[in-house]
Design a protein around this motif. Structure first.
Motif, short mmCIF file in Angstrom:
data_model
loop_
_atom_site.label_atom_id
_atom_site.label_comp_id
_atom_site.label_asym_id
_atom_site.label_seq_id
_atom_site.Cartn_x
_atom_site.Cartn_y
_atom_site.Cartn_z
N SER A 179 57.28 23.70 34.91
CA SER A 179 57.12 23.75 33.45
C SER A 179 58.43 23.44 32.74
O SER A 179 58.44 22.78 31.69
N SER A 182 58.84 19.66 32.86
CA SER A 182 57.94 19.00 31.92
C SER A 182 58.40 19.21 30.48
O SER A 182 58.37 18.28 29.67
N ALA A 183 58.85 20.43 30.16
CA ALA A 183 59.30 20.72 28.81
C ALA A 183 60.55 19.92 28.45
O ALA A 183 60.66 19.37 27.34
N LEU A 186 59.67 16.39 27.72
CA LEU A 186 59.10 16.26 26.38
C LEU A 186 60.18 16.39 25.30
O LEU A 186 60.09 15.74 24.25
N VAL A 187 61.19 17.20 25.56
CA VAL A 187 62.33 17.32 24.63
C VAL A 187 62.99 15.96 24.45
O VAL A 187 63.24 15.50 23.32
N VAL A 198 58.87 19.17 17.63
CA VAL A 198 58.42 19.20 19.02
C VAL A 198 59.61 19.38 19.97
O VAL A 198 59.54 20.12 20.94
N THR A 202 59.74 22.64 22.35
CA THR A 202 59.72 22.53 23.81
C THR A 202 61.07 22.93 24.41
O THR A 202 61.13 23.37 25.56
N LEU A 205 60.69 26.54 24.80
CA LEU A 205 59.85 26.84 25.97
C LEU A 205 60.64 26.70 27.26
O LEU A 205 60.54 27.55 28.16
N ALA A 206 61.43 25.63 27.36
CA ALA A 206 62.26 25.43 28.54
C ALA A 206 63.24 26.59 28.71
O ALA A 206 63.46 27.10 29.82
N LEU A 236 52.50 23.61 26.24
CA LEU A 236 52.71 22.22 26.68
C LEU A 236 51.59 21.31 26.20
O LEU A 236 51.83 20.17 25.79
N ALA A 239 51.94 20.89 22.35
CA ALA A 239 53.15 20.11 22.08
C ALA A 239 52.94 18.65 22.44
O ALA A 239 53.45 17.75 21.76
N SER A 240 52.21 18.39 23.52
CA SER A 240 51.96 17.00 23.91
C SER A 240 51.10 16.29 22.87
O SER A 240 51.27 15.09 22.63
#
Length: 361
Positions: A179, A182-183, A186-187, A198, A202, A205-206, A236, A239-240
């Protein structure tokens, strides 16, 4: 290319704040889990719990710390518009659902119903997939407007990713690490396309996942439980939608499936195997990728390392597609794939001598 260094600073600050809060509150979540009886017991041969690979009772519900880190960081740094507010409401309900499940082991059908409600809250708050780009290499590939289908498609997407992350949470540090990768992917994509909300979200989240990891790596002192895995999957997914399905280009269709490729593949693989054997798609079993790797002879740490590498390759590829184009990204994918294979072989060779000791813990 990242040009707004003010946003980058906020992302790093959000990550750091979430990480500190998550790290500091994990021991509290551990004590609370022990007090409420949210304990994951070792698996027993011949029972449904045989898939559990730990050998000592371990508190779960550690995802509460991830949620707290994310929540306070997001409130501090992310502009609280309608989309973000609806996401936060849905995420909070998901966390309470996870807490109840970690304590009482709720029925899968009941959990799915609440997850659909939470997905609907986010979707009706404006987090919708309104179109898919056509799969074309032309400069202007065009797109398919979903129309009325945007609502059910968006709800299904959020529910799918929520459960995909949940189902891949089977080994120490696996879900938290994947995760995080992935985060962070996305960042970078959000920063490249000037989507500060976003990127900061994210990043938080990370940070929450990173702060939790020291307690979760093998041998884990605490598991994130459904409290964490469903929450992370939910964030996730939403956010996506906010950051990846908004481009009139091929990446709006391809990137989410590449970036979240490992959990998506895992849930699809497990469900297909269950259905093909006449079993319920919601049945808990050892048909997930990480269990299959362990059945092939990999130790727990080796399995986690292999899946980290695979997730990192997919994450870097998704970033490469958005910043350099599909053609160059394919070259990057091949190169990273080859490097990943070599790295995995080197790592596995070094760990082979200690694998038996690791599995006995």
């Amino acid at each position: 290319m990242i040009t707004n260094y003010g946003t980058l600073f906020l992302v790093l600050l959000a990550l750091a704040v979430a990480g500190v809060i998550s790290f500091g509150t994990t021991p509290v979540a551990m004590m609370l889990a022990n007090k409420l009886g949210a304990i994951d017991m070792p698996g027993k041969k011949g029972t449904d719990s045989e898939r559990h690979v730990h050998t000592t009772p371990t508190p779960r519900m550690g995802g509460l710390a991830i949620y707290l880190g994310f929540f306070f960081s997001a409130v501090m740094f992310v502009p609280m518009g309608r989309k973000v507010a609806s996401m936060m409401i849905g995420a909070t309900i998901i966390v309470f659902l996870g807490i109840m499940d970690d304590i009482h082991d709720l029925k899968a059908s009941h959990k799915l119903l609440v997850q659909l409600v939470c997905a609907s809250i986010a979707v009706f708050g404006g987090n919708e997939i309104t179109f898919f780009s056509r799969l074309s290499m032309s400069a202007d590939p065009g797109h398919f407007n979903l129309g009325l289908l945007s609502i059910p498609v968006s709800i299904i997407w959020i529910t799918l990713i929520t459960n995909a992350v949940n189902l891949i949470d089977g080994l120490d540090g696996l879900a938290a690490g994947i995760s995080t990768i992935s985060a962070i992917s996305l960042v970078v994509i959000a920063l490249a396309y000037s989507n500060p909300s976003v990127a900061i979200m994210t990043g938080a989240l990370a940070g929450g996942c990173i702060g939790f990891l020291p307690y979760n790596i093998s041998p884990a002192k605490i598991f994130m439980g459904d409290t964490g895995s469903t929450f992370i999957g939910y964030i996730l997914a939403v956010a996506s939608i906010q950051g990846l399905f908004k481009f009139y280009a091929i990446i709006s269709f391809v990137i989410p499936f590449i970036m979240l490729g490992l959990p998506i593949f895992d849930v699809c693989y497990a469900v297909i195997l269950r259905v093909s054997h006449g079993e319920s798609p919601m049945k808990a079993d050892r048909k997930h990728v990480h269990y299959r790797l362990m059945d092939m002879g990999f130790s727990k740490k080796q399995t986690v390392a292999v899946l980290y590498i695979a997730s990192a390759i997919l994450g870097v590829t998704s970033v490469a597609i958005t910043t350099t184009g599909l053609g160059k990204a394919l070259v990057v994918l091949v190169a990273l794939g080859a490097a990943g294979v070599v790295a995995a072989k080197v790592f596995l060779k070094k760990k082979s001598e200690s694998s038996h000791k690791d599995d006995k813990r």
